[in-house]
Design a protein around this motif. Sequence first.
Motif, mmCIF file in Angstrom:
data_model
loop_
_atom_site.group_PDB
_atom_site.id
_atom_site.type_symbol
_atom_site.label_atom_id
_atom_site.label_comp_id
_atom_site.label_asym_id
_atom_site.label_seq_id
_atom_site.Cartn_x
_atom_site.Cartn_y
_atom_site.Cartn_z
ATOM 1 N N GLY A 207 0.812 -1.218 0.000
ATOM 2 C CA GLY A 207 0.000 0.000 0.000
ATOM 3 C C GLY A 207 0.846 1.269 0.000
ATOM 4 N N GLU A 208 0.160 2.359 -0.369
ATOM 5 C CA GLU A 208 0.861 3.657 -0.357
ATOM 6 C C GLU A 208 0.826 4.246 1.040
ATOM 7 O OE1 GLU A 208 -0.216 6.893 -2.995
ATOM 8 O OE2 GLU A 208 -0.193 5.455 -4.655
ATOM 9 N N LEU A 209 1.882 4.954 1.391
ATOM 10 C CA LEU A 209 1.920 5.587 2.709
ATOM 11 C C LEU A 209 1.704 7.087 2.586
ATOM 12 C CD1 LEU A 209 4.972 3.804 4.404
ATOM 13 C CD2 LEU A 209 2.544 3.192 4.496
ATOM 14 N N ASP A 210 1.098 7.629 3.633
ATOM 15 C CA ASP A 210 0.967 9.076 3.727
ATOM 16 C C ASP A 210 2.003 9.521 4.768
ATOM 17 O OD1 ASP A 210 0.238 11.643 4.134
ATOM 18 O OD2 ASP A 210 -1.848 11.224 4.709
ATOM 19 N N ASP A 218 -0.843 4.413 6.953
ATOM 20 C CA ASP A 218 -0.888 3.515 5.799
ATOM 21 C C ASP A 218 -2.146 3.794 4.975
ATOM 22 O OD1 ASP A 218 -3.034 2.232 6.977
ATOM 23 O OD2 ASP A 218 -1.962 0.392 7.455
ATOM 24 N N SER A 219 -2.368 2.994 3.948
ATOM 25 C CA SER A 219 -3.460 3.303 3.026
ATOM 26 C C SER A 219 -4.839 3.117 3.663
ATOM 27 C CB SER A 219 -3.332 2.446 1.765
ATOM 28 O OG SER A 219 -3.150 1.100 2.135
ATOM 29 N N HIS A 276 9.542 -0.875 3.483
ATOM 30 C CA HIS A 276 8.510 -0.212 2.663
ATOM 31 C C HIS A 276 9.136 0.723 1.620
ATOM 32 C CE1 HIS A 276 4.899 1.683 1.308
ATOM 33 N NE2 HIS A 276 4.188 0.835 2.049
ATOM 34 N N ASP A 278 8.002 3.328 0.086
ATOM 35 C CA ASP A 278 7.796 4.767 0.307
ATOM 36 C C ASP A 278 8.729 5.308 1.386
ATOM 37 O OD1 ASP A 278 5.837 4.386 -1.527
ATOM 38 O OD2 ASP A 278 4.154 4.884 -0.212
#
Length: 431
Positions: A207-210, A218-219, A276, A278
């Motif tokens: 998943g994409e991270l913020d 996480d997403s 990860h 990102d």
Amino acid sequence: MEEIETDTQVDEILLAASNHDVSRLRNLLRNSSANVQDPETGFTPLHSAIAACEEDTSEGPKLQTNGNTNGETAEPTGREKELEAAAKTVKYLFLNGAIWNDLDFNNETPGCIALRLGLNELYELVMDAGVRAEMLLSRLDEYQILGDNDDEEDDDEGFEIIEDPTTEGATAAPTTEAPSDAQAATPAPPAQESTDPSTTQPVYLAGELDIAPDTILDSSANAVMMSWETPIMKRSAELLLPTPGLRVLNIGHGLGIIDDMFQESSPKSHHIIEAHPDVLAQMKQKGWMEKKGVVVHEGRWQDVLPKLVGARDEDGEEILFDAIYFDTFAEEYSALRDFFTEWVIQVLDPAGGKDGDGGSFGFFNGMGADRQVCYDVYQKVVEMDLFEAGFDIEWEDIEIADLQSTGEWTGVKRPYWSLKTYRLPTCKFIG
Ligand SMILES: C[S@@+](CC[C@H](N)C(=O)[O-])C[C@H]1O[C@@H](n2cnc3c(N)ncnc32)[C@H](O)[C@@H]1O
């Protein structure tokens, strides 16, 4: 075969439990489960036995009427006797398979009630049962890994997995962060498995991270890392690297808080394992790959460590460490246990550390941190597992501010910390 109790049977069992009437319970539990629940309160017999010890300061101790005594109020013979009877009842219920961490409709486990009412002996009994159940679960887990491949459902009685004792941000009970600062869950606390699919490692890593200056989400808006943990990271770094010139390994870069602190101690070498993409991209942006003495290993520690063990540095010296820190995310307690049981023992220098008396190992202790009883159970579980792996452990308390009132959890799926005190572990080889 599962017993089906009538409402009357359930009432009778709960009443006998709240009256601490073990002989009546003995009769009733011949054909019934010790884990029935009151349809209105969600109380199990354990909840009832413990809640009945609440002191009613205006009317004296609150013992309920025993159905067998024609409506007469049981005569309390003093607080000590009452508590002794309660302890006997609680022990009897555990002997008959009572689950230590079921939740009532007030979101309390029996241990939560004991703690709230200041019933220390009963709290200890619940904790001991929790430790036994969790240890047994983890052993069964190993047993299944070794040889039991069939898909039959487990029907072990007497315990329920603490949900998500992940290391960071997991669910209701002890896990290591699965989210590792872990978040707690529903019914029943600490556990071996997360019930939230978003907190499994493959989902997290894909998943994409913020990533913001103070948080990583996480997403699914699970908190991966938050800056309120800075005092914990600071003290962990101080204890692990008390002098310059040491060799450190950190698993899980996150916001880089502890890695920044390790850098301040001018380590001789500083290895970081991060999985990860990102977080790795952020590390590249911030220049971590070029820092002197820093070696960043891209990938999961499970894949990196087998290559690191026995490897040599550019001077031909075996790569060993004076200090190791472990703080991952979306992993369960069993990952942390594997880490120190299988890997720390291979890369921590037994002659390392400031005084040459052995390197130190620390980890983010967030298992079950949304519920005191789960946190306490996991502290004991990890202590026993560490001891078995050959480590002594020292605990230091760090007070944590009320994160709810500071709005820390706004926008976060689930608060993974609700306790007043963080227990910081530092481990060394025994002897
Ligand atoms: C809670 S953060 C670490 C926070 C860090 N202690 C700090 O001070 O900012 C967890 C980190 O572990 C990483 N991680 C999760 N699983 C991992 C694994 N199996 N191997 C290596 N890194 C992992 C995550 O991507 C994340 O960056």
